[in-house]
Design a protein around this motif. Structure first.
Motif, PDB file in Angstrom:
ATOM      1  N   VAL A   1     -15.650   5.598  -2.088  1.00 19.40           N
ATOM      2  CA  VAL A   1     -15.182   6.938  -2.427  1.00 19.40           C
ATOM      3  C   VAL A   1     -13.657   6.968  -2.566  1.00 19.40           C
ATOM      4  O   VAL A   1     -12.940   6.268  -1.850  1.00 19.40           O
ATOM      5  N   GLN A   2     -13.171   7.743  -3.516  1.00 22.64           N
ATOM      6  CA  GLN A   2     -11.748   7.950  -3.717  1.00 22.64           C
ATOM      7  C   GLN A   2     -11.351   9.281  -3.065  1.00 22.64           C
ATOM      8  O   GLN A   2     -11.972  10.315  -3.320  1.00 22.64           O
ATOM      9  N   LEU A   3     -10.316   9.231  -2.228  1.00 25.55           N
ATOM     10  CA  LEU A   3      -9.883  10.424  -1.500  1.00 25.55           C
ATOM     11  C   LEU A   3      -8.742  11.101  -2.253  1.00 25.55           C
ATOM     12  O   LEU A   3      -7.754  10.459  -2.628  1.00 25.55           O
ATOM     13  N   VAL A   4      -8.894  12.392  -2.466  1.00 28.42           N
ATOM     14  CA  VAL A   4      -7.946  13.170  -3.260  1.00 28.42           C
ATOM     15  C   VAL A   4      -7.502  14.370  -2.437  1.00 28.42           C
ATOM     16  O   VAL A   4      -8.314  15.009  -1.765  1.00 28.42           O
ATOM     17  N   MET A   5      -6.219  14.688  -2.479  1.00 29.35           N
ATOM     18  CA  MET A   5      -5.739  15.935  -1.895  1.00 29.35           C
ATOM     19  C   MET A   5      -5.147  16.780  -3.011  1.00 29.35           C
ATOM     20  O   MET A   5      -4.478  16.268  -3.902  1.00 29.35           O
TER      21      MET A   5
ATOM     22  N   LEU B   1      -5.204   9.699  -4.328  1.00 30.93           N
ATOM     23  CA  LEU B   1      -4.703  10.528  -5.415  1.00 30.93           C
ATOM     24  C   LEU B   1      -4.221  11.865  -4.873  1.00 30.93           C
ATOM     25  O   LEU B   1      -4.856  12.456  -3.986  1.00 30.93           O
ATOM     26  N   LEU B   2      -3.090  12.328  -5.385  1.00 32.16           N
ATOM     27  CA  LEU B   2      -2.622  13.685  -5.131  1.00 32.16           C
ATOM     28  C   LEU B   2      -2.612  14.421  -6.457  1.00 32.16           C
ATOM     29  O   LEU B   2      -2.006  13.961  -7.425  1.00 32.16           O
ATOM     30  N   ILE B   3      -3.296  15.565  -6.520  1.00 32.66           N
ATOM     31  CA  ILE B   3      -3.262  16.385  -7.723  1.00 32.66           C
ATOM     32  C   ILE B   3      -2.515  17.675  -7.409  1.00 32.66           C
ATOM     33  O   ILE B   3      -2.626  18.223  -6.311  1.00 32.66           O
TER      34      ILE B   3
END
Length: 393
Positions: free
Chosen positions: A122-126, A162-164
């Motif tokens: 899983v890819q963790l994104v904030m 990743l930060l969006i």
């Protein structure tokens, strides 16, 4: 908002897993995106709820929101119930290719380890849509956000895949912070703008026009944006002194009282309209029947390196011509004198407002141009959905 309310009730009340999460299909060949802890406020709507609903209309991505909560101003997003050890959550995490967390000011080490233990790929994104590190002293949240929380947020970001973010300026700001304090971080930063969606406007009443003989000039805000309104108080005084009973100044969401209990807008007469819950916000905006809207921004990093241009989008949906500060992010979407007016001085503000007061055909043309521009460029279309499709691959 009907379908959003239905989704909220489904996630609140439904006990059957497949009925609750109809997008759950591990073998559909799509990219799977899981949003945690959405709230029924502007952030939840623009950053989780409508993106999730719109992605589910695509052929390439499937999206699930674990839960939607009534917004509590005093709670952080992950303080809501999200039992990651439940069988339901386990299924969702194992299904997900990406898990998107809201902005979290407490340590996310446990939740990150729990997610990766259940799904090593899983890819963790904030997701972030406000500049926590540049919160000004005048902001109601200034004393509630500690240095420790700011430090923890940056550490959390540094450990994400990743930060969006909701504005390019905001991401530039956090990119610089990461480079200084976590130079070895491998977090990617990607810009995903706030976009308007037909889901929010489907049941809104037909466009309401001003039926009075006074030009209605509105400012939309709250206590946290009071400094922005105060930034043009001299402009408001000049316009009111000149036009007197020909205009009506309207404030939606802020009553003009400072945090110290003092009347901040001295000598300015205005009509105060109380704020409403987000589910009623678009109807309330329409009911104002504004002829002109003002969107001031103080020239501080909290705004120029933090805020999005969403307020302009919301006003434009109702064909309201806008005069706005000539600052990022507003000058990224407004073509001055075409789909709005940009102002950088007292004289700019006054002359722009006066032109719109005196020329009803200009108001109509500018409002129509703004409406077309935002639906064409800043709504969910096959083109804008490519932003998500290219980031979540």
């Amino acid at each position: 908002m009907k379908e959003i309310i239905e989704l909220y009730r489904l996630l609140q009340d439904e006990k059957d897993f497949q009925k609750k999460y109809p997008q759950f299909n591990p073998r559909d060949g799509k990219i799977h995106i899981l949003f945690l802890s959405a709230c029924l406020n502007g952030t939840g709507y623009y950053r989780s709820i409508t993106p999730s609903m719109e992605l589910n209309r695509s052929q390439t991505h499937a999206s699930i929101i674990t839960s939607i909560h009534k917004w509590n101003f005093n709670k952080q997003s992950l303080e809501y119930d999200n039992a990651l050890d439940s069988s339901e959550s386990t299924k969702l995490i194992q299904w997900a290719d990406y898990v998107i967390l809201p902005t979290v000011l407490t340590d996310t080490t446990y939740i990150a380890k729990a997610l990766q233990a259940l799904n090593p790929d899983v890819q963790l994104v904030m997701d972030i849509d406000v500049n926590i590190h540049a919160t000004p002293k005048e902001h109601p949240q200034y004393d509630k956000i500690t240095k420790q929380q700011q430090d923890q947020l940056l550490k959390n970001i540094s450990e994400m895949n990743l930060l969006i973010g909701a504005s390019e300026g905001l991401l530039d700001y956090y990119d610089e912070l990461l480079e200084k304090q976590y130079p070895n971080s491998s977090t990617f930063l990607e810009y995903i703008p706030n976009l308007i969606s037909a889901y929010g406007y489907a049941e809104v009443k037909p466009l309401k026009k001003n039926a009075s003989d006074r030009i209605r000039i509105g400012i939309i805000g709250n206590a946290s944006s009071a400094m922005d309104t105060l930034n043009i108080s001299d402009v408001l005084k000049t316009i009111q002194d000149k036009y007197k009973e020909k205009i009506e100044l309207i404030l939606l969401g802020w009553n003009g009282i400072s945090p110290k209990g003092e009347l901040a807008l001295q000598g300015i007469q205005f009509t105060y309209v109380k704020s409403v819950g987000f589910l009623d916000y678009f109807d309330a905006l329409n009911e104002l029947a504004l002829d002109i809207a003002l969107v001031p921004l103080a020239d501080i990093p909290y705004n120029t390196k933090g805020k999005s241009f969403v307020k302009y989008l919301e006003l434009s949906v109702f064909r309201i011509p806008t005069v706005a500060s000539d600052l990022a992010p507003l000058n990224e979407v407004i073509d001055s004198n075409e789909n709005g007016c940009l102002a950088s001085s007292h004289e700019d503000w006054v002359s722009s407002i006066e032109r719109l007061i005196s020329d009803s055909s200009l108001r109509e043309r500018m409002g129509s141009s703004a409406l077309k521009a935002v639906w064409r460029n800043y709504s969910f279309t096959s083109h804008t959905l490519q932003i998500f499709q290219e980031i979540f691959i």
